[in-house]
Design an enzyme around this catalytic site. Structure first.
Site, PDB file in Angstrom:
ATOM      1  N   HIS A   2       0.199  -4.407   3.340  1.00 42.53           N
ATOM      2  CA  HIS A   2      -1.215  -4.425   3.711  1.00 42.53           C
ATOM      3  C   HIS A   2      -1.535  -5.957   4.370  1.00 42.53           C
ATOM      4  O   HIS A   2      -2.036  -6.222   5.408  1.00 42.53           O
ATOM      5  CB  HIS A   2      -2.239  -4.051   2.863  1.00 42.53           C
ATOM      6  CG  HIS A   2      -3.811  -4.062   3.389  1.00 42.53           C
ATOM      7  ND1 HIS A   2      -4.510  -3.311   2.615  1.00 42.53           N
ATOM      8  CD2 HIS A   2      -4.189  -4.607   4.403  1.00 42.53           C
ATOM      9  CE1 HIS A   2      -5.677  -3.662   3.146  1.00 42.53           C
ATOM     10  NE2 HIS A   2      -5.544  -4.454   4.220  1.00 42.53           N
ATOM     11  N   HIS A  56      -5.800  -7.984  13.008  1.00 41.50           N
ATOM     12  CA  HIS A  56      -6.794  -8.160  12.010  1.00 41.50           C
ATOM     13  C   HIS A  56      -6.373  -9.090  10.768  1.00 41.50           C
ATOM     14  O   HIS A  56      -7.130  -9.911  10.288  1.00 41.50           O
ATOM     15  CB  HIS A  56      -7.084  -6.851  11.401  1.00 41.50           C
ATOM     16  CG  HIS A  56      -8.072  -6.812  10.401  1.00 41.50           C
ATOM     17  ND1 HIS A  56      -9.350  -7.088  10.333  1.00 41.50           N
ATOM     18  CD2 HIS A  56      -7.790  -6.595   9.055  1.00 41.50           C
ATOM     19  CE1 HIS A  56      -9.984  -6.966   9.347  1.00 41.50           C
ATOM     20  NE2 HIS A  56      -8.985  -6.706   8.285  1.00 41.50           N
ATOM     21  N   GLU A  57      -5.093  -8.480  10.313  1.00 42.09           N
ATOM     22  CA  GLU A  57      -4.604  -9.356   9.315  1.00 42.09           C
ATOM     23  C   GLU A  57      -4.252 -10.809   9.463  1.00 42.09           C
ATOM     24  O   GLU A  57      -4.537 -11.658   8.787  1.00 42.09           O
ATOM     25  CB  GLU A  57      -3.366  -8.550   8.786  1.00 42.09           C
ATOM     26  CG  GLU A  57      -3.534  -7.529   8.117  1.00 42.09           C
ATOM     27  CD  GLU A  57      -4.327  -7.392   6.637  1.00 42.09           C
ATOM     28  OE1 GLU A  57      -4.248  -8.230   5.859  1.00 42.09           O
ATOM     29  OE2 GLU A  57      -5.440  -6.715   6.817  1.00 42.09           O
ATOM     30  N   PHE A 100      -3.877  -3.777  13.710  1.00 42.87           N
ATOM     31  CA  PHE A 100      -3.781  -3.936  12.343  1.00 42.87           C
ATOM     32  C   PHE A 100      -3.366  -5.348  11.989  1.00 42.87           C
ATOM     33  O   PHE A 100      -3.891  -6.190  11.540  1.00 42.87           O
ATOM     34  CB  PHE A 100      -3.003  -2.903  11.386  1.00 42.87           C
ATOM     35  CG  PHE A 100      -2.818  -2.950   9.980  1.00 42.87           C
ATOM     36  CD1 PHE A 100      -3.869  -3.458   9.172  1.00 42.87           C
ATOM     37  CD2 PHE A 100      -1.794  -2.573   9.462  1.00 42.87           C
ATOM     38  CE1 PHE A 100      -3.707  -3.518   7.868  1.00 42.87           C
ATOM     39  CE2 PHE A 100      -1.737  -2.594   7.820  1.00 42.87           C
ATOM     40  CZ  PHE A 100      -2.610  -2.961   7.250  1.00 42.87           C
ATOM     41  N   GLN A 130       0.819  -1.252   0.076  1.00 43.41           N
ATOM     42  CA  GLN A 130      -0.004  -0.125  -0.069  1.00 43.41           C
ATOM     43  C   GLN A 130       1.028   1.555   0.020  1.00 43.41           C
ATOM     44  O   GLN A 130       1.927   1.152   0.750  1.00 43.41           O
ATOM     45  CB  GLN A 130      -0.748  -0.042   1.342  1.00 43.41           C
ATOM     46  CG  GLN A 130      -1.784   1.102   1.641  1.00 43.41           C
ATOM     47  CD  GLN A 130      -2.425   0.976   2.988  1.00 43.41           C
ATOM     48  OE1 GLN A 130      -1.540   1.412   3.846  1.00 43.41           O
ATOM     49  NE2 GLN A 130      -3.825   0.393   3.045  1.00 43.41           N
ATOM     50  N   LYS A 167      -8.028 -12.601   9.962  1.00 38.82           N
ATOM     51  CA  LYS A 167      -8.726 -12.826   8.837  1.00 38.82           C
ATOM     52  C   LYS A 167      -8.204 -13.498   7.768  1.00 38.82           C
ATOM     53  O   LYS A 167      -8.851 -14.318   7.165  1.00 38.82           O
ATOM     54  CB  LYS A 167      -9.237 -11.061   8.309  1.00 38.82           C
ATOM     55  CG  LYS A 167     -10.054 -11.258   7.117  1.00 38.82           C
ATOM     56  CD  LYS A 167     -10.689 -10.062   6.617  1.00 38.82           C
ATOM     57  CE  LYS A 167     -11.202  -9.934   5.247  1.00 38.82           C
ATOM     58  NZ  LYS A 167     -11.689  -8.696   4.701  1.00 38.82           N
ATOM     59  N   HIS A 168      -6.913 -13.443   7.239  1.00 42.27           N
ATOM     60  CA  HIS A 168      -6.164 -13.930   6.576  1.00 42.27           C
ATOM     61  C   HIS A 168      -5.031 -14.897   6.865  1.00 42.27           C
ATOM     62  O   HIS A 168      -5.086 -16.277   6.344  1.00 42.27           O
ATOM     63  CB  HIS A 168      -5.523 -12.891   5.609  1.00 42.27           C
ATOM     64  CG  HIS A 168      -6.074 -11.821   5.213  1.00 42.27           C
ATOM     65  ND1 HIS A 168      -6.944 -12.194   3.941  1.00 42.27           N
ATOM     66  CD2 HIS A 168      -6.476 -10.561   5.461  1.00 42.27           C
ATOM     67  CE1 HIS A 168      -7.830 -11.050   3.663  1.00 42.27           C
ATOM     68  NE2 HIS A 168      -7.313 -10.056   4.564  1.00 42.27           N
TER      69      HIS A 168
END
Ligand code: AMP
Length: 264
Positions: free
Chosen positions: A99, A152-153, A149, A72, A156-157
């Protein structure tokens, strides 16, 4: 049935043959559906269990096909109506930041939030924290050190590729991949600079292909005046997280043919 779907890695036959395992699995369920699941399990014929076992094994070996490494441009994250907040560690470098490293299917869809039992644990990546602050900076508000952050990453991933990369290795791999790919260097060599002016999308893609050897996908966002700008660059990585590959499929979405490259 819920127990079977949620626990595809447990051999189904053991539910039948091992009563304590059956109770263990059913204990994860809410009491009101536990009773119902016990009845369903007991009523499934052996040959049906065998077929379900086969499919659950297939699902497990097909957990994803490749990764997107998404980088990003911080200037574009911040140059929006919503704006941004610098991390508590200070303004990030004027460089592309990570990101995420996102497991994806060749069909174009992707798995998400695959393991609620494995949340982000900062102590597993404490040796990487400095590098993450530099190369994977948060820009979310309110200002924080990046933990939100990264959580979250991971959740989620990252949890969807844990068959290949455990938590520490997931973050280390993303950092190593970023170090291999100098997007800003590739763009600058081609005369594409983060100076607020506009460049052709084709020149941007060609510059990244020339610099990295692989075709990128470019995602744009819009500045407060509605101009399209270079937001994120997607490159593809093989399933082991080792090598760049040509993307089997690109995400959807389109940039204008001329896009801005804002300063940061
Ligand atoms: P994802 O859910 O992984 O597709 O990422 C999208 C989410 O990440 C959105 O909520 C974004 O606001 C957030 N996000 C994207 N870039 C950053 C960043 N540099 N710092 C903090 N949050 C971000």
């Amino acid at each position: 049935m819920l127990a079977l779907i949620h626990c595809p890695s447990l051999p189904l036959l053991q539910y039948k043959s091992n009563p304590s395992l059956k109770v263990l699995v059913l204990n994860f369920l809410r009491p009101e559906i536990r009773e119902q699941n016990m009845k369903v399990l007991n009523s499934i014929p052996l040959h049906a269990l065998l077929v379900m076992q086969l499919f659950s094994g297939l699902a497990l070996s097909q957990d994803f096909d490749f990764f997107y490494l998404v980088q990003q441009w911080p200037g574009s994250f911040c140059d929006t109506q919503k704006s941004c907040c610098y991390p508590t560690t200070g303004k990030p470098a004027a460089d592309f930041g990570i990101h995420g490293l996102w497991p994806n299917y060749e069909s174009g869809s992707y798995p998400s939030n695959c393991d609620p039992n494995n949340p982000f644990n900062p102590s597993e990546t404490s040796d990487l924290k400095k590098s993450m602050q530099t190369n994977w900076p948060t820009l979310a508000c309110p200002s924080n050190d990046g933990t939100e952050f990264w959580s979250h990453e991971w959740e989620k991933h990252g949890t969807c590729s844990e068959s290949v990369l455990k938590q520490h290795d997931y973050f280390e791999t993303a950092l190593q991949l970023k170090a291999k790919v100098d997007l800003l260097g590739a763009l600058k060599v081609a005369g594409v600079n983060p100076d607020g002016s506009s460049y052709s999308l084709k020149d941007i893609k060609d510059a990244i292909k020339a610099g990295t050897g692989y075709t990128p996908w470019i995602q744009c966002n819009t500045d407060p005046s509605g101009n399209s700008q270079l937001y994120q660059v997607y490159l593809c990585i093989d399933k082991t997280g080792s090598d760049l590959i040509e993307c089997p499929v690109f995400p959807r979405g389109k940039c204008a043919s001329e896009i801005e490259f804002p300063s940061f």
